[in-house]
Write a protein that holds these residues in place. Structure first.
Motif, mmCIF file in Angstrom:
data_model
loop_
_atom_site.group_PDB
_atom_site.id
_atom_site.type_symbol
_atom_site.label_atom_id
_atom_site.label_comp_id
_atom_site.label_asym_id
_atom_site.label_seq_id
_atom_site.Cartn_x
_atom_site.Cartn_y
_atom_site.Cartn_z
ATOM 1 N N ILE A 131 17.489 12.722 41.260
ATOM 2 C CA ILE A 131 17.436 11.505 42.073
ATOM 3 C C ILE A 131 18.679 11.415 42.953
ATOM 4 O O ILE A 131 18.604 11.040 44.134
ATOM 5 N N GLU A 132 19.828 11.774 42.388
ATOM 6 C CA GLU A 132 21.082 11.708 43.143
ATOM 7 C C GLU A 132 21.019 12.571 44.401
ATOM 8 O O GLU A 132 21.408 12.129 45.493
ATOM 9 N N GLN A 133 20.524 13.808 44.260
ATOM 10 C CA GLN A 133 20.450 14.708 45.405
ATOM 11 C C GLN A 133 19.455 14.200 46.441
ATOM 12 O O GLN A 133 19.701 14.281 47.653
ATOM 13 N N ALA A 134 18.339 13.652 45.972
ATOM 14 C CA ALA A 134 17.324 13.131 46.894
ATOM 15 C C ALA A 134 17.884 11.972 47.717
ATOM 16 O O ALA A 134 17.680 11.901 48.939
ATOM 17 N N ILE A 135 18.596 11.057 47.065
ATOM 18 C CA ILE A 135 19.181 9.919 47.783
ATOM 19 C C ILE A 135 20.267 10.394 48.740
ATOM 20 O O ILE A 135 20.369 9.916 49.881
ATOM 21 N N ASP A 136 21.076 11.344 48.306
ATOM 22 C CA ASP A 136 22.106 11.895 49.193
ATOM 23 C C ASP A 136 21.470 12.478 50.455
ATOM 24 O O ASP A 136 21.980 12.294 51.568
ATOM 25 N N ASN A 137 20.347 13.180 50.291
ATOM 26 C CA ASN A 137 19.665 13.765 51.451
ATOM 27 C C ASN A 137 19.148 12.686 52.402
ATOM 28 O O ASN A 137 19.228 12.833 53.631
ATOM 29 N N LEU A 138 18.615 11.602 51.837
ATOM 30 C CA LEU A 138 18.129 10.508 52.679
ATOM 31 C C LEU A 138 19.274 9.857 53.441
ATOM 32 O O LEU A 138 19.138 9.505 54.624
ATOM 33 N N GLN A 139 20.407 9.705 52.780
ATOM 34 C CA GLN A 139 21.549 9.078 53.446
ATOM 35 C C GLN A 139 22.154 9.999 54.503
ATOM 36 O O GLN A 139 22.646 9.530 55.532
ATOM 37 N N LYS A 140 22.096 11.306 54.267
ATOM 38 C CA LYS A 140 22.566 12.253 55.282
ATOM 39 C C LYS A 140 21.695 12.191 56.532
ATOM 40 O O LYS A 140 22.156 12.483 57.640
#
Length: 240
Positions: A104-113
């Motif tokens: 989940i952390e990586q997915a959210i980081d990608n969305l914020q990027k």
């Protein structure tokens, strides 16, 4: 840019005893999954479940594992890809797992990027339960707070009675009925221990889903039944 975060439960990295043990250790240590005081939960998981369960579960995973990998991960990625194709270029679809990878952390980081100004969070659990949806949302909220996100967040807590969901299942079941002509249909949902908060509400949502599907299929009550599976331990679980 609008982000869509699809979240599923998770899967071991491989159908091996070591990989399954690692996955179960994280999964069963979640206080929403085993609702015991931490010291009792640790004893149960580390001393009773993990010494034996990984071998049994690894064998079960080996029966369903595909050349492409875990069916849950393969199908989740396929859903992510299909949804991305359906959306316009102003949407970004990411996939995260509550336990394991992609996280989940990586997915959210990608969305914020991708500078998403709005993020729609969709846990892929039709019925709401603390052990699935709430556990997932706790992680989601913690990551957003850690990242100091300014994005507008929309959370879809359940969709057990939504027309698109009922229609999809009814169509799939009707095709199976036309092909196989079954005498009886079991609607099987994952069970929950009765002691878990909200277990009765979850059970009611499952029954509502069954009723809406069978209404659409015009099935008489003697042709189907709702049941619950995957019991673990000696505590009482919702039934039948």
């Amino acid at each position: 840019m609008i982000g869509i975060l699809l979240i599923n439960l998770g899967t071991p990295e491989a159908p091996t005893i070591d990989a399954v043990r690692k996955y179960l250790d994280v999964f069963l240590s979640d206080p929403y999954v085993i609702t015991l005081p931490k010291i009792l939960r640790d004893i149960l998981v580390q001393k009773i479940i993990l010494p034996k369960r990984p071998k049994i579960s690894a064998h079960a995973y080996q029966q369903i594992w595909t050349d492409a990998g875990s069916p849950l991960l393969v199908n989740s990625v396929a859903l992510q890809t299909a949804l991305q194709k359906k959306c316009s270029d102003s949407y970004v679809v990411e996939l995260g797992m509550r336990y394991g990878n992609p996280s989940i952390e990586q997915a959210i980081d990608n969305l914020q990027k991708n500078k998403c100004e709005k993020i729609i969070v969709l846990p892929l659990y039709p019925q709401f339960a603390n052990a699935t949806t709430q556990s997932t949302l706790d992680v989601v909220n913690a990551v957003f707070e850690r990242n100091k996100s300014n994005a507008e967040i929309k959370i879809i807590r359940d969709f057990y009675n939504q027309d698109f969901y009922i229609h999809s299942f009814a169509n799939n079941i009707q095709r199976s009925i036309d092909k196989n002509n079954p005498e009886f249909i079991l609607f099987s949902y994952h069970g929950l221990p009765k002691r878990q908060r909200g277990a009765n509400d979850y059970r009611a949502q499952c029954y509502t889903t069954t009723q809406l599907i069978t209404d659409k299929l015009n099935l008489s009550s003697e042709k189907y039944q709702t049941v619950f599976q995957s019991r673990l331990g000696f505590t009482k679980w919702i039934g039948p």
